[in-house]
Every structure is written in C-alpha cells, then in structure tokens.
Design a protein around this motif. Structure first.
Motif, PDB file in Angstrom:
ATOM      1  N   HIS A  61       0.952  -1.270  -0.061  1.00 24.37           N
ATOM      2  CA  HIS A  61      -0.047  -0.001  -0.070  1.00 24.37           C
ATOM      3  C   HIS A  61       0.997   1.389  -0.045  1.00 24.37           C
ATOM      4  CE1 HIS A  61      -3.540   2.641   0.719  1.00 24.37           C
ATOM      5  NE2 HIS A  61      -2.912   3.125   1.794  1.00 24.37           N
ATOM      6  N   VAL A  62       1.746   1.239   0.856  1.00 22.50           N
ATOM      7  CA  VAL A  62       2.735   2.492   0.897  1.00 22.50           C
ATOM      8  C   VAL A  62       3.499   2.668  -0.348  1.00 22.50           C
ATOM      9  CG1 VAL A  62       4.743   3.347   2.100  1.00 22.50           C
ATOM     10  CG2 VAL A  62       3.206   2.354   3.383  1.00 22.50           C
ATOM     11  N   ASP A  63       4.059   1.644  -0.887  1.00 25.60           N
ATOM     12  CA  ASP A  63       4.665   1.918  -2.241  1.00 25.60           C
ATOM     13  C   ASP A  63       3.791   2.304  -3.497  1.00 25.60           C
ATOM     14  OD1 ASP A  63       7.113   1.031  -0.834  1.00 25.60           O
ATOM     15  OD2 ASP A  63       7.054  -1.179  -1.879  1.00 25.60           O
ATOM     16  N   SER A  64       2.527   1.841  -3.249  1.00 20.65           N
ATOM     17  CA  SER A  64       1.692   2.071  -4.368  1.00 20.65           C
ATOM     18  C   SER A  64       1.127   3.640  -4.062  1.00 20.65           C
ATOM     19  CB  SER A  64       0.563   1.285  -4.572  1.00 20.65           C
ATOM     20  OG  SER A  64      -0.283   1.010  -3.539  1.00 20.65           O
ATOM     21  N   MET A  65       0.962   4.069  -2.963  1.00 14.28           N
ATOM     22  CA  MET A  65       0.489   5.138  -2.574  1.00 14.28           C
ATOM     23  C   MET A  65       0.936   6.564  -2.214  1.00 14.28           C
ATOM     24  SD  MET A  65      -3.174   4.550  -3.111  1.00 14.28           S
ATOM     25  CE  MET A  65      -3.639   5.721  -2.378  1.00 14.28           C
ATOM     26  N   TYR A  66       2.234   6.514  -1.550  1.00 19.61           N
ATOM     27  CA  TYR A  66       2.867   7.521  -1.125  1.00 19.61           C
ATOM     28  C   TYR A  66       4.248   7.277  -1.601  1.00 19.61           C
ATOM     29  CZ  TYR A  66      -0.546   6.910   2.673  1.00 19.61           C
ATOM     30  OH  TYR A  66      -1.838   6.853   3.328  1.00 19.61           O
ATOM     31  N   CYS A  67       4.841   8.785  -1.545  1.00 22.99           N
ATOM     32  CA  CYS A  67       6.142   9.202  -2.403  1.00 22.99           C
ATOM     33  C   CYS A  67       6.857   9.950  -1.294  1.00 22.99           C
ATOM     34  CB  CYS A  67       5.902   9.678  -3.603  1.00 22.99           C
ATOM     35  SG  CYS A  67       5.290  11.303  -3.504  1.00 22.99           S
ATOM     36  N   PHE A  68       8.095  10.613  -1.444  1.00 27.34           N
ATOM     37  CA  PHE A  68       8.984  11.261  -0.435  1.00 27.34           C
ATOM     38  C   PHE A  68       8.072  12.441  -0.219  1.00 27.34           C
ATOM     39  CE2 PHE A  68      11.842  14.902  -0.094  1.00 27.34           C
ATOM     40  CZ  PHE A  68      12.356  14.654   1.393  1.00 27.34           C
ATOM     41  N   GLU A  69       7.387  13.033  -1.200  1.00 22.74           N
ATOM     42  CA  GLU A  69       6.819  14.341  -0.945  1.00 22.74           C
ATOM     43  C   GLU A  69       5.598  14.274   0.054  1.00 22.74           C
ATOM     44  OE1 GLU A  69       7.157  17.523  -2.150  1.00 22.74           O
ATOM     45  OE2 GLU A  69       8.829  16.727  -3.228  1.00 22.74           O
ATOM     46  N   ASP A  70       5.090  13.016   0.488  1.00 25.47           N
ATOM     47  CA  ASP A  70       4.171  12.979   1.293  1.00 25.47           C
ATOM     48  C   ASP A  70       4.912  12.908   2.746  1.00 25.47           C
ATOM     49  OD1 ASP A  70       1.795  12.456  -0.024  1.00 25.47           O
ATOM     50  OD2 ASP A  70       2.984  10.662  -0.702  1.00 25.47           O
ATOM     51  N   CYS A  71       6.295  12.276   2.809  1.00 25.58           N
ATOM     52  CA  CYS A  71       6.927  12.339   3.915  1.00 25.58           C
ATOM     53  C   CYS A  71       7.317  13.845   4.125  1.00 25.58           C
ATOM     54  CB  CYS A  71       8.320  11.481   3.501  1.00 25.58           C
ATOM     55  SG  CYS A  71       9.515  11.656   5.063  1.00 25.58           S
ATOM     56  N   LEU A  72       7.865  14.606   3.254  1.00 31.99           N
ATOM     57  CA  LEU A  72       8.357  16.058   3.522  1.00 31.99           C
ATOM     58  C   LEU A  72       7.195  16.790   3.853  1.00 31.99           C
ATOM     59  CD1 LEU A  72      10.441  18.082   3.002  1.00 31.99           C
ATOM     60  CD2 LEU A  72       9.644  18.208   0.670  1.00 31.99           C
ATOM     61  N   ASP A  73       6.081  16.467   3.655  1.00 31.42           N
ATOM     62  CA  ASP A  73       4.975  17.291   3.911  1.00 31.42           C
ATOM     63  C   ASP A  73       4.488  16.972   5.352  1.00 31.42           C
ATOM     64  OD1 ASP A  73       4.182  18.305   1.357  1.00 31.42           O
ATOM     65  OD2 ASP A  73       2.537  16.996   0.951  1.00 31.42           O
ATOM     66  N   ASP A  74       4.696  15.694   5.853  1.00 29.91           N
ATOM     67  CA  ASP A  74       4.731  15.187   7.199  1.00 29.91           C
ATOM     68  C   ASP A  74       6.051  15.861   8.134  1.00 29.91           C
ATOM     69  OD1 ASP A  74       2.513  13.777   6.935  1.00 29.91           O
ATOM     70  OD2 ASP A  74       3.444  11.758   6.971  1.00 29.91           O
ATOM     71  N   TRP A  75       6.974  15.987   7.594  1.00 32.73           N
ATOM     72  CA  TRP A  75       8.211  16.527   8.379  1.00 32.73           C
ATOM     73  C   TRP A  75       7.727  18.148   8.750  1.00 32.73           C
ATOM     74  CZ3 TRP A  75      11.740  20.491   7.615  1.00 32.73           C
ATOM     75  CH2 TRP A  75      12.561  20.418   8.467  1.00 32.73           C
ATOM     76  N   ILE A  76       7.371  18.750   7.741  1.00 32.37           N
ATOM     77  CA  ILE A  76       7.173  20.146   7.451  1.00 32.37           C
ATOM     78  C   ILE A  76       5.817  20.286   8.778  1.00 32.37           C
ATOM     79  CG2 ILE A  76       6.155  22.007   6.384  1.00 32.37           C
ATOM     80  CD1 ILE A  76       7.502  20.878   3.786  1.00 32.37           C
ATOM     81  N   ILE A  77       4.889  19.662   8.658  1.00 36.69           N
ATOM     82  CA  ILE A  77       3.932  19.662   9.578  1.00 36.69           C
ATOM     83  C   ILE A  77       4.446  19.517  11.033  1.00 36.69           C
ATOM     84  CG2 ILE A  77       1.752  18.709  10.680  1.00 36.69           C
ATOM     85  CD1 ILE A  77       1.079  18.461   7.348  1.00 36.69           C
ATOM     86  N   ILE A  78       5.254  18.316  11.111  1.00 34.19           N
ATOM     87  CA  ILE A  78       6.031  18.067  12.585  1.00 34.19           C
ATOM     88  C   ILE A  78       6.793  19.063  12.891  1.00 34.19           C
ATOM     89  CG2 ILE A  78       7.216  16.436  13.741  1.00 34.19           C
ATOM     90  CD1 ILE A  78       6.106  14.376  11.867  1.00 34.19           C
ATOM     91  N   HIS A  79       7.379  19.799  12.246  1.00 35.34           N
ATOM     92  CA  HIS A  79       8.526  20.731  12.660  1.00 35.34           C
ATOM     93  C   HIS A  79       8.134  22.354  12.529  1.00 35.34           C
ATOM     94  CE1 HIS A  79      11.028  17.145  12.245  1.00 35.34           C
ATOM     95  NE2 HIS A  79      11.680  17.559  13.160  1.00 35.34           N
ATOM     96  N   TYR A  80       6.840  22.301  12.114  1.00 36.48           N
ATOM     97  CA  TYR A  80       6.352  23.667  11.920  1.00 36.48           C
ATOM     98  C   TYR A  80       7.313  24.482  11.034  1.00 36.48           C
ATOM     99  CZ  TYR A  80       2.967  22.672  15.708  1.00 36.48           C
ATOM    100  OH  TYR A  80       2.045  22.196  16.409  1.00 36.48           O
ATOM    101  N   ALA A  81       7.986  23.823   9.982  1.00 34.76           N
ATOM    102  CA  ALA A  81       8.946  24.468   9.284  1.00 34.76           C
ATOM    103  C   ALA A  81       8.370  25.295   7.970  1.00 34.76           C
ATOM    104  CB  ALA A  81       9.821  23.210   8.575  1.00 34.76           C
ATOM    105  N   ARG A  82       9.299  26.022   7.515  1.00 42.89           N
ATOM    106  CA  ARG A  82       8.719  26.885   6.478  1.00 42.89           C
ATOM    107  C   ARG A  82       9.929  26.882   5.534  1.00 42.89           C
ATOM    108  NH1 ARG A  82      10.662  28.659  10.891  1.00 42.89           N
ATOM    109  NH2 ARG A  82      12.230  29.980  11.152  1.00 42.89           N
ATOM    110  N   GLU A  83       9.391  27.009   4.137  1.00 41.28           N
ATOM    111  CA  GLU A  83      10.452  26.838   2.878  1.00 41.28           C
ATOM    112  C   GLU A  83      11.229  28.269   3.011  1.00 41.28           C
ATOM    113  OE1 GLU A  83      11.003  25.754  -1.684  1.00 41.28           O
ATOM    114  OE2 GLU A  83       9.103  25.671  -0.825  1.00 41.28           O
TER     115      GLU A  83
END
Length: 64
Positions: free
Chosen positions: A40-62
């Motif tokens: 499921h993960v290999d077919s539905m998710y990619c690094f961009e999803d991971c990056l989105d989670d990282w940004i949310i967790i860290h309250y990060a900004r580009e």
C-alpha cells in the motif's frame, strides 16, 4: 534544491530536502509500512508525502 527552516529551543535550523530525505525518510517509510503494509505504501505514497509530514511536525517553512 529546496531548503526548510524550523525553530527549536537552541535556535533555528535549516535542512535541505536531501538532508530530510536521508535523516527522516527511512524512519517515516518503515512506520508507514508497519501501519499500512509495504504494498500500500509503495503504491500510494512518495517522498513528497514524507516531506509534508516533516514540515507539519516541525512547523517548518521553506527558506531561500
């Protein structure tokens, strides 16, 4: 290459997209596989999803 900054008690840290991929993605990927299954993960998710989670967790900004 994109860069992202976030604040923590000792100051501000900036990481490149590649640093996030190396430091965070393997853990994120393994946890997603545990939760949803590898197929499921290999077919539905990619690094961009991971990056989105990282940004949310860290309250990060580009940053530039």
């Amino acid at each position: 290459m994109r860069y992202f900054s976030y604040d923590h008690p000792d100051g501000t840290e900036t990481l490149s997209e590649e640093e996030i991929r190396v430091q965070f993605y393997p853990t994120w990927y393994n946890r997603m596989c545990e939760k949803f299954g590898k197929d499921h993960v290999d077919s539905m998710y990619c690094f961009e999803d991971c990056l989105d989670d990282w940004i949310i967790i860290h309250y990060a900004r580009e940053s530039t």
